[in-house]
Every structure is written in C-alpha cells, then in structure tokens.
Design a protein around this motif. Structure first.
Motif, short mmCIF file in Angstrom:
data_model
loop_
_atom_site.label_atom_id
_atom_site.label_comp_id
_atom_site.label_asym_id
_atom_site.label_seq_id
_atom_site.Cartn_x
_atom_site.Cartn_y
_atom_site.Cartn_z
N ARG A 178 -6.09 0.16 2.73
CA ARG A 178 -6.01 0.02 4.19
C ARG A 178 -6.59 1.26 4.88
O ARG A 178 -7.37 1.15 5.84
CB ARG A 178 -4.56 -0.21 4.64
N ARG A 179 -6.24 2.43 4.36
CA ARG A 179 -6.76 3.67 4.95
C ARG A 179 -8.26 3.82 4.74
O ARG A 179 -8.97 4.34 5.60
CB ARG A 179 -6.00 4.87 4.40
N LEU A 180 -8.74 3.36 3.59
CA LEU A 180 -10.18 3.39 3.35
C LEU A 180 -10.91 2.51 4.37
O LEU A 180 -11.89 2.95 4.98
CB LEU A 180 -10.49 2.91 1.92
N LEU A 181 -10.43 1.29 4.57
CA LEU A 181 -11.06 0.39 5.54
C LEU A 181 -11.03 0.98 6.95
O LEU A 181 -12.04 0.90 7.68
CB LEU A 181 -10.38 -0.97 5.52
N ALA A 182 -9.91 1.58 7.32
CA ALA A 182 -9.80 2.19 8.65
C ALA A 182 -10.79 3.35 8.79
O ALA A 182 -11.44 3.50 9.84
CB ALA A 182 -8.36 2.67 8.89
#
Length: 190
Positions: A178-182
């Motif tokens: 999720r943090r990578l996508l953000a």
C-alpha cells in the motif's frame, strides 16, 4: 494502458527486504508490466554457481535490453534489484536505458531496521537454486556480507536524494505494498 509515460520502477533495498515479493505483486496487478528479476536471469546463465557476480553482470546487460524494448512498447518495468555504491559506477545504465526509451525512472528504496532485517533473513526459505545460493552467501558469518550490503546501500542512498524511501520495519506485505503504491502515485508528475 494509462496516459502517463511508462516507468521503470527500481525497487532497491537490502537482500530479503521484500523487493521481489512487491515487484511480483505490482506486475500481477498491473497487466503488461514486466517483472524483471535479474537474479532469475543470472540463474539462466551457465556457470552462475561458480561465479554469480559474472553471471549477474551478463544478466544486467540482457535486462537493460529487455527493459528498453518493454518501455518503448509503452509498458512499465519493475526491477527488484539491490544497487549499492559499488554498483553505481559500473552500472548506472538502467536509468540511462529508461531515459533513452522515453520513459520515467523511479527508484524506491525499501528499508528495514537491523533487527528485523536479521529476522527476515533467517526466516527466508529459498525456493530456487539461485535463492539458496544467495541465502548461503548471506548466512556466511565470516563474510559479514549483510553488514557490508547495509553500509554500502546507506552510502549509495546518501547521494540519491530523489530516491523514495519506504521503511518497512514492522510492516507486513499488504501495508508495504500500500505504501509503495502511494509513493508511486505521489511521484507522478502533475
């Protein structure tokens, strides 16, 4: 396909931090994306067991050609590959390959604290011969490879202010992803 330029998403970070896992997930969820694992390519080169560094260097050359073709075709490439200060001078070529293909280079450093990194290393169960080979090298206490990698990576990142850093300490795969996508969304030009 989106209207944005294709990207080479370089997932950098210490061994066993989750680069390949997140790269595979990204490719699975973004049709057409090439998950370009250079360790896998190196394992396809005869003699890799005797000289993995030489096989990896050959794989890098092949990988650059594959990445360029894929990017020029309008698709993303995700590259899970450790690059440290020792790799910078001999192989800055993935950035140049990306630029020449008219694409965008995004480097994301996946980081983890020392204690958790050691736990992840010891908890890794190799699935392939290449993973087993790398794991054996990392577990060789006399070589001190894990500490060298962490130090050389920190030195490299000190000169990479545009590299996106994600601390994965205490995070599971879902939250790290999720943090990578953000981070990738935030990196998109306005």
């Amino acid at each position: 396909m989106t209207s944005r330029r294709p990207r080479l998403i370089h997932l950098n970070g210490p061994s066993r931090v989750g680069k390949s896992t997140l790269a595979r997930r990204y490719a699975d969820e973004h049709p057409g994306t090439l998950m370009l694992d250079l360790d896998v390519l190196a394992g396809l080169i005869g003699g890799w067991q005797a000289d993995f560094s030489a096989a990896l260097e050959i794989a890098r050359g092949h990988g650059r050609e594959m990445a360029a073709r894929h990017l020029r075709s309008g698709y993303d490439v995700v590259l899970p590959q450790l690059v440290t200060v020792h790799d910078r001078e001999p192989d800055p070529a993935f950035e140049e390959t990306t630029r020449l293909a008219g694409a965008t280079y995004v480097e994301v450093a996946l980081l983890v604290d020392d204690g958790e990194h050691h736990r992840r290393l010891s908890g890794k169960v190799p699935v392939t011969e290449v993973e087993a080979h790398v794991q054996a090298a990392l577990e060789d206490a006399n070589a001190g490879l894990v500490h060298k990698i962490r130090d050389h990576l920190a030195e490299y990142l000190a000169h990479r202010p545009r590299s996106i850093r994600i601390d994965t300490t205490g995070l599971g795969e879902d939250e790290s992803y999720r943090r990578l996508l953000a981070a990738l969304d935030a990196a998109e030009p306005a």
